[in-house]
Write an enzyme that holds these catalytic residues in place. Structure first.
Site, PDB file in Angstrom:
ATOM      1  N   ARG A  78      12.670  -6.825 -56.128  1.00  0.00           N
ATOM      2  CA  ARG A  78      12.770  -6.372 -54.748  1.00  0.00           C
ATOM      3  C   ARG A  78      13.880  -5.335 -54.585  1.00  0.00           C
ATOM      4  O   ARG A  78      13.821  -4.471 -53.721  1.00  0.00           O
ATOM      5  CB  ARG A  78      13.008  -7.560 -53.803  1.00  0.00           C
ATOM      6  CG  ARG A  78      11.794  -8.458 -53.648  1.00  0.00           C
ATOM      7  CD  ARG A  78      11.941  -9.437 -52.518  1.00  0.00           C
ATOM      8  NE  ARG A  78      12.919 -10.466 -52.765  1.00  0.00           N
ATOM      9  CZ  ARG A  78      12.660 -11.597 -53.423  1.00  0.00           C
ATOM     10  NH1 ARG A  78      11.447 -11.814 -53.911  1.00  0.00           N
ATOM     11  NH2 ARG A  78      13.599 -12.499 -53.613  1.00  0.00           N
ATOM     12  N   ARG A 124      19.968  -2.235 -52.550  1.00  0.00           N
ATOM     13  CA  ARG A 124      18.807  -1.368 -52.654  1.00  0.00           C
ATOM     14  C   ARG A 124      19.167   0.034 -52.148  1.00  0.00           C
ATOM     15  O   ARG A 124      18.696   1.041 -52.685  1.00  0.00           O
ATOM     16  CB  ARG A 124      17.623  -1.918 -51.856  1.00  0.00           C
ATOM     17  CG  ARG A 124      16.292  -1.230 -52.202  1.00  0.00           C
ATOM     18  CD  ARG A 124      15.151  -1.774 -51.356  1.00  0.00           C
ATOM     19  NE  ARG A 124      14.995  -3.202 -51.502  1.00  0.00           N
ATOM     20  CZ  ARG A 124      14.413  -3.989 -50.617  1.00  0.00           C
ATOM     21  NH1 ARG A 124      13.908  -3.482 -49.500  1.00  0.00           N
ATOM     22  NH2 ARG A 124      14.309  -5.284 -50.827  1.00  0.00           N
ATOM     23  N   ARG A 165      12.674   2.540 -41.860  1.00  0.00           N
ATOM     24  CA  ARG A 165      12.957   1.278 -42.539  1.00  0.00           C
ATOM     25  C   ARG A 165      12.065   1.189 -43.767  1.00  0.00           C
ATOM     26  O   ARG A 165      10.856   1.465 -43.717  1.00  0.00           O
ATOM     27  CB  ARG A 165      12.704   0.097 -41.604  1.00  0.00           C
ATOM     28  CG  ARG A 165      12.652  -1.258 -42.328  1.00  0.00           C
ATOM     29  CD  ARG A 165      12.805  -2.433 -41.420  1.00  0.00           C
ATOM     30  NE  ARG A 165      12.050  -3.580 -41.868  1.00  0.00           N
ATOM     31  CZ  ARG A 165      12.313  -4.317 -42.958  1.00  0.00           C
ATOM     32  NH1 ARG A 165      13.312  -3.996 -43.762  1.00  0.00           N
ATOM     33  NH2 ARG A 165      11.553  -5.346 -43.272  1.00  0.00           N
ATOM     34  N   ILE A 166      12.644   0.800 -44.909  1.00  0.00           N
ATOM     35  CA  ILE A 166      11.891   0.593 -46.146  1.00  0.00           C
ATOM     36  C   ILE A 166      12.233  -0.807 -46.643  1.00  0.00           C
ATOM     37  O   ILE A 166      13.283  -1.031 -47.226  1.00  0.00           O
ATOM     38  CB  ILE A 166      12.206   1.676 -47.196  1.00  0.00           C
ATOM     39  CG1 ILE A 166      13.705   1.967 -47.269  1.00  0.00           C
ATOM     40  CG2 ILE A 166      11.446   2.954 -46.889  1.00  0.00           C
ATOM     41  CD1 ILE A 166      14.078   2.935 -48.373  1.00  0.00           C
ATOM     42  N   GLY A 167      11.345  -1.757 -46.368  1.00  0.00           N
ATOM     43  CA  GLY A 167      11.669  -3.147 -46.612  1.00  0.00           C
ATOM     44  C   GLY A 167      10.593  -3.894 -47.370  1.00  0.00           C
ATOM     45  O   GLY A 167       9.586  -3.333 -47.801  1.00  0.00           O
ATOM     46  N   SER A 168      10.827  -5.183 -47.523  1.00  0.00           N
ATOM     47  CA  SER A 168       9.862  -6.074 -48.157  1.00  0.00           C
ATOM     48  C   SER A 168       9.150  -6.888 -47.087  1.00  0.00           C
ATOM     49  O   SER A 168       9.643  -7.040 -45.970  1.00  0.00           O
ATOM     50  CB  SER A 168      10.561  -7.003 -49.156  1.00  0.00           C
ATOM     51  OG  SER A 168      11.576  -7.751 -48.509  1.00  0.00           O
ATOM     52  N   HIS A 173      31.505  -1.495 -37.050  1.00  0.00           N
ATOM     53  CA  HIS A 173      30.661  -1.886 -38.175  1.00  0.00           C
ATOM     54  C   HIS A 173      30.425  -0.757 -39.169  1.00  0.00           C
ATOM     55  O   HIS A 173      29.699  -0.936 -40.138  1.00  0.00           O
ATOM     56  CB  HIS A 173      29.296  -2.368 -37.661  1.00  0.00           C
ATOM     57  CG  HIS A 173      29.407  -3.265 -36.469  1.00  0.00           C
ATOM     58  ND1 HIS A 173      29.198  -2.827 -35.170  1.00  0.00           N
ATOM     59  CD2 HIS A 173      29.736  -4.567 -36.372  1.00  0.00           C
ATOM     60  CE1 HIS A 173      29.391  -3.827 -34.330  1.00  0.00           C
ATOM     61  NE2 HIS A 173      29.718  -4.894 -35.018  1.00  0.00           N
ATOM     62  N   ASP A 214       5.592 -10.919 -51.422  1.00  0.00           N
ATOM     63  CA  ASP A 214       5.027 -12.260 -51.559  1.00  0.00           C
ATOM     64  C   ASP A 214       3.858 -12.363 -50.599  1.00  0.00           C
ATOM     65  O   ASP A 214       3.563 -11.405 -49.870  1.00  0.00           O
ATOM     66  CB  ASP A 214       6.079 -13.344 -51.277  1.00  0.00           C
ATOM     67  CG  ASP A 214       6.706 -13.191 -49.902  1.00  0.00           C
ATOM     68  OD1 ASP A 214       6.210 -13.830 -48.963  1.00  0.00           O
ATOM     69  OD2 ASP A 214       7.672 -12.417 -49.756  1.00  0.00           O
ATOM     70  N   ARG A 224      31.868  -4.503 -44.337  1.00  0.00           N
ATOM     71  CA  ARG A 224      31.086  -5.724 -44.514  1.00  0.00           C
ATOM     72  C   ARG A 224      30.127  -5.636 -45.698  1.00  0.00           C
ATOM     73  O   ARG A 224      29.145  -6.377 -45.772  1.00  0.00           O
ATOM     74  CB  ARG A 224      30.306  -6.080 -43.231  1.00  0.00           C
ATOM     75  CG  ARG A 224      31.180  -6.437 -42.047  1.00  0.00           C
ATOM     76  CD  ARG A 224      30.352  -6.637 -40.791  1.00  0.00           C
ATOM     77  NE  ARG A 224      31.202  -7.049 -39.686  1.00  0.00           N
ATOM     78  CZ  ARG A 224      31.237  -8.289 -39.166  1.00  0.00           C
ATOM     79  NH1 ARG A 224      30.459  -9.225 -39.664  1.00  0.00           N
ATOM     80  NH2 ARG A 224      32.038  -8.579 -38.171  1.00  0.00           N
ATOM     81  N   GLY A 257      16.815  -3.383 -46.177  1.00  0.00           N
ATOM     82  CA  GLY A 257      17.624  -4.511 -45.747  1.00  0.00           C
ATOM     83  C   GLY A 257      18.815  -4.747 -46.656  1.00  0.00           C
ATOM     84  O   GLY A 257      19.931  -4.984 -46.207  1.00  0.00           O
ATOM     85  N   GLU A 296       7.640  -9.383 -41.569  1.00  0.00           N
ATOM     86  CA  GLU A 296       9.002  -8.989 -41.930  1.00  0.00           C
ATOM     87  C   GLU A 296       9.898  -9.438 -40.778  1.00  0.00           C
ATOM     88  O   GLU A 296       9.469 -10.266 -39.981  1.00  0.00           O
ATOM     89  CB  GLU A 296       9.073  -7.487 -42.215  1.00  0.00           C
ATOM     90  CG  GLU A 296       8.416  -6.594 -41.164  1.00  0.00           C
ATOM     91  CD  GLU A 296       9.380  -6.175 -40.063  1.00  0.00           C
ATOM     92  OE1 GLU A 296      10.341  -5.444 -40.359  1.00  0.00           O
ATOM     93  OE2 GLU A 296       9.152  -6.563 -38.894  1.00  0.00           O
ATOM     94  N   GLU A 333      12.488  -7.198 -38.924  1.00  0.00           N
ATOM     95  CA  GLU A 333      13.385  -6.225 -38.321  1.00  0.00           C
ATOM     96  C   GLU A 333      12.746  -5.137 -37.451  1.00  0.00           C
ATOM     97  O   GLU A 333      13.389  -4.610 -36.543  1.00  0.00           O
ATOM     98  CB  GLU A 333      14.190  -5.517 -39.432  1.00  0.00           C
ATOM     99  CG  GLU A 333      15.245  -6.380 -40.101  1.00  0.00           C
ATOM    100  CD  GLU A 333      14.716  -7.188 -41.276  1.00  0.00           C
ATOM    101  OE1 GLU A 333      15.376  -8.149 -41.693  1.00  0.00           O
ATOM    102  OE2 GLU A 333      13.605  -6.853 -41.771  1.00  0.00           O
TER     103      GLU A 333
END
Length: 241
Positions: free
Chosen positions: A223, A25, A88-91, A5, A210, A44, A21, A185, A187
């Protein structure tokens, strides 16, 4: 040698990796904040870059959506590429009226219905925890930058589109009121577990995109590019190692 991967060679990832994610980004962060960013993975379409931030080597790579996806990418970074820490830096979606659109959340734990940890290593619990030391560095970085952090557990959901039962209180109200989950979230449960099993560090910063308690919502473009406060906090913490 690469993995199925990830085409990067061993040594091409820094010891600290920031993981959003969305791979776009990751591209935005690399091009906006890193000095001399180099593309090290595109398998991928999961883009990964390595550069420096204020002279400190830092990598940034997407992890995709959901626990299985981050479970694969974070495990390989930790075990194959000898990465020491992942942020991790996510929404996230807010469960708490006090946690509003664009607020930055630092996860104290990740509560989940997922069987990932049980299948992966036999862990029977429904909550996993980040590195306390890494969370402390993130708090210190946020304080230095003057960026407020909301803190609490997060719900790492296995399902995005949930068929509602009509029961009251709802499942998310129970998670908020009984488990101190301030946001949802998909993950962190797996990321924290992989780090704990492998003796590494992991943390999670989230920007509220949101809300379950408000009609506010961000666009896909926002986002991808507008969650800069959590990016700055994570990058600043990376320089403290």
């Amino acid at each position: 040698m690469s993995t199925p991967h990830n085409e990067a060679a061993v040594g091409q990832f820094a010891k600290t990796v920031l993981m959003p994610g969305d791979p776009l980004r990751a591209k935005f962060i690399a091009e906006t904040f890193l000095e001399n960013p180099q593309l090290v993975n595109s398998v991928r379409g999961m883009l990964g870059f390595t550069g420096t931030y204020h002279g400190v080597p830092v990598s940034v790579m997407g992890h995709g959506m959901g626990i299985p996806s981050i479970g694969i990418y974070s495990y390989e970074l930790f075990s194959h590429y000898d990465v020491d820490r992942i942020i991790r830096i996510g929404s996230a979606g807010s469960y708490d009226p006090a946690v509003k659109l664009y607020d930055v959340v630092l996860a104290q734990g990740a509560v989940s219905e997922s069987t990932f940890a049980k299948v992966m290593s036999g862990y029977e619990g429904d909550i996993t925890y980040p590195s306390a030391a890494l969370n402390d560095r993130l708090r210190q970085a946020a304080g230095k930058l003057g960026i407020p952090l909301a803190e609490g557990n997060v719900h790492s959901a296995d399902v995005f589109y949930r068929q509602e039962s009509g029961e009251k209180p709802t499942y998310w109200e129970k998670l908020r009121d009984e488990r101190n989950c301030v946001a949802v979230e998909m993950e962190s449960f797996a990321l924290f577990h992989n780090a704990n099993v492998l003796g590494k560090e992991a943390a999670c910063l989230l920007t509220i995109s949101d809300s379950f308690v408000s009609p506010e919502i961000t666009t896909p473009e926002e986002r991808q590019t507008c969650f800069t406060n959590m990016m700055k906090v994570a990058l600043e913490a990376a320089t403290m190692v």
